[in-house]
Scaffold this active site. Structure first.
Site, PDB file in Angstrom:
ATOM      1  CB  CYS A   1       8.394  -0.098   8.362  1.00 16.20           C
ATOM      2  SG  CYS A   1       7.384   0.999   7.366  1.00 16.20           S
TER       3      CYS A   1
ATOM      4  CG  HIS B   1       7.026  -2.864  11.603  1.00 20.95           C
ATOM      5  ND1 HIS B   1       6.190  -3.960  11.645  1.00 20.95           N
ATOM      6  CD2 HIS B   1       6.585  -2.105  10.578  1.00 20.95           C
ATOM      7  CE1 HIS B   1       5.296  -3.865  10.686  1.00 20.95           C
ATOM      8  NE2 HIS B   1       5.503  -2.753  10.022  1.00 20.95           N
TER       9      HIS B   1
END
Length: 564
Positions: free
Chosen positions: A75, A129
């Protein structure tokens, strides 16, 4: 003379219309949708199992890139790479624990650039993120006009909220729930969709254009989703992965041991051996069922956003981008989750709806998958050649009529605004003319050792010892696992720990690694002489050319012996 004047006038009109189509008034809005761990398991990408009518409807109005690739299948590195248009070796983010502005360079992001051009920029859900990777602020105030919104119910996502067969609550992987019984009687992506619709309503009638980024948490694990979506995928109709076994010639360094799954209560009960497992087939079917159900759940949230655009009269003036941060293995090669360089982990959906360009139609009525699951759509403008997520930043800018960032120099740590991707805007003006073998996509993944370890999926920067650089072309998936020094961020392309080469035409699942059949000692010796200024990407191209030329020579020699 009259004919010449008419011709000039017609040319001028054509150019004006072309520029007008892409630039418009220079004030087109953007709805940027990013899902988490969404592979190309969508109807519009040819998946016969998936029920994704709202995203398929968007694809029917969009330019759809069929072979788009993330730069790292995890991510934080992927999202940072895409939003800065810099590769992980430039952001120097391979894990979750550094902020690129401090750790590598003060790079501009896509929303930051649009903000500087007068856009109101807003973030809902998981776009950057969270945590150190975005400075605990989702990069506010650099990237966003207002602080980012995170759904309050996300705080329960990894707690014991999953009902088990024993009547107790667990921290499970499979977590289909009755939403009314969950804390707040809601789930995070529902809250994000509602907040995004509220923000869209607030922009109606305003002259200032907006960039609204909406990040959905699913289909990321745990599969905490409304239980009714499971009914779309009866277990008796759910297929297993076509290649569920670990390939014999797969280098151990290439394998990800799916540690995040192993930490879940229901997976721990399986007692699957480390590192290769396998997971029992009945649980594999459940896992695949829940993943597809999560995709349909996300599709419903996307449908809510698109319908709101339509109802608010914004769809004629809003560019829509839909993508994911990376893919997810569903049992292929005996692997689960992301954390690899395989196609299933790096390939992502990528589509652009551009009003008046990709489609004359701008209507997006909500499609209820439960009552209209049979709806089918044709992709609007499919593009098969390879593209990358680092291409998104310059492409969005050009489609908005803004000046796209210039290509980055070889070393760009001190350059705030540039791109390591390609501007794909030409593909919106000209139809694709078959395979272009010059189009390549690059991904990479770090490992702590040559053999699977407990931290192989997510090594900390200090623990990285091997970097897998991977190149996807029309014909090949080529990966080299080379020595990496985390203190200098340098890869030693001469110190090859393992290699992978898959012939995509004959082996689309990447199951037969032919690298060991090839002569690579001579390749390393030849390429050692290259100047240090030659990039990893250029070295990979040259190495692949050398290897495939050797394959061609061997084939010609074998053919000659047969004729004689």
């Amino acid at each position: 003379m009259c004919l010449l004047a008419r011709a000039c006038a017609l040319l001028f009109l054509t150019l004006a219309l072309t520029l007008g189509v892409f630039a418009g008034k220079g004030r087109r809005n953007v709805l940027f949708i990013i899902a988490d761990d969404l592979r190309t398991s969508l109807g519009c990408y040819g998946d016969p199992v998936a029920r994704s009518p709202n995203m398929d409807q968007l694809a029917s109005r969009s330019q759809v890139f069929l072979n788009a690739y993330a730069q790292q299948a995890v991510c934080a590195p992927s999202r940072t790479s895409m939003l800065t248009s810099r590769r992980p070796d430039t952001t120097r983010l391979y894990d979750f624990y550094s902020y690129w502005r401090v750790h590598a360079g003060n790079y501009s992001t896509l929303p930051q650039y649009l903000k500087s051009q007068g856009y109101a920029t807003m973030s809902v859900g998981k776009v950057f993120h969270q945590g150190i990777a975005s400075n605990f602020s989702d990069d506010f105030p650099y990237s966003w006009s207002v602080p980012a919104y995170h759904p309050p119910s996300y705080r329960y996502e990894n707690l014991e909220v999953c009902p088990g067969r024993d009547g107790a609550l667990h921290r499970n992987l499979l977590c289909a729930v009755n939403v009314s019984e969950q804390p707040g009687a809601v789930l995070p992506d529902m809250e994000s969709a509602a907040q995004a619709v509220t923000l869209l309503k607030s922009r109606v009638g305003r002259r200032q254009p907006f960039f609204l980024a909406v990040g959905f948490h699913k289909p990321h694990i745990p599969f905490r989703i409304p239980q009714e979506f499971l009914s779309l995928y009866p277990l008796e109709e759910m297929p297993l992965a076509p290649d569920p076994d670990v390939p014999e010639l797969l280098p151990p360094v290439a394998y990800n041991p799916w540690m995040d799954l192993r930490k879940r209560d229901d997976v721990q009960k399986l007692n699957a051996s480390f590192p290769y497992g396998p997971i029992p087939k009945d649980f594999q079917l459940l896992l695949r069922q829940h993943y597809y159900a999560a995709v349909s759940y996300v599709d419903a949230q996307v449908g809510r956003l698109l319908a709101a655009l339509d109802e608010l009269g914004l769809s004629d003036d809003t560019l829509v981008v839909l993508t994911s941060d990376h893919g997810w293995s569903l049992g292929e090669h005996g692997e689960w989750a992301k954390y690899s360089n395989f196609n299933v982990a790096t390939r992502v959906p990528l589509m652009f709806y551009v009003p008046g360009v990709t489609s004359a139609a701008s209507s997006f009525p909500f499609i209820d998958v439960f009552s209209q699951s049979g709806r089918r759509f044709q992709n609007g403008r499919p593009v098969e050649n390879m593209v990358e997520l680092v291409d998104v930043f310059p492409t969005v800018c050009s489609l908005l009529g803004l000046k796209a960032p210039r290509p980055c120099p070889r070393v760009s740590f001190k350059v705030e605004l540039c791109t390591e991707g390609k501007n794909l805007v030409h593909s919106f003006r000209h139809r694709e003319r078959g395979a272009n073998k010059e189009h390549m996509a690059f991904s990479q993944y770090p490992r702590p050792a040559d053999q699977p370890q407990l931290n192989s999926d997510l090594p900390l920067l200090k623990d990285i010892r091997v970097m897998g650089y991977s190149m996807r072309t029309w014909d090949y998936r080529f990966t080299l696992w080379v020595a990496f020094d985390p203190s200098t961020f340098q890869a030693n392309m001469s110190d090859i720990h393992a290699g992978e080469l898959y012939m995509v035409a004959d082996d689309p699942g990447e199951d037969v690694n032919v690298f060991s059949r090839l002569e690579h000692v001579a390749m390393v010796r030849k390429l050692d002489a290259l100047p240090q200024t030659v990039s990893v990407e250029e070295r990979m191209k040259l190495q692949l050319l050398f290897l495939t030329a050797g394959m061609k020579r061997n084939e010609d020699q074998l053919s000659g012996r047969r004729r004689s």
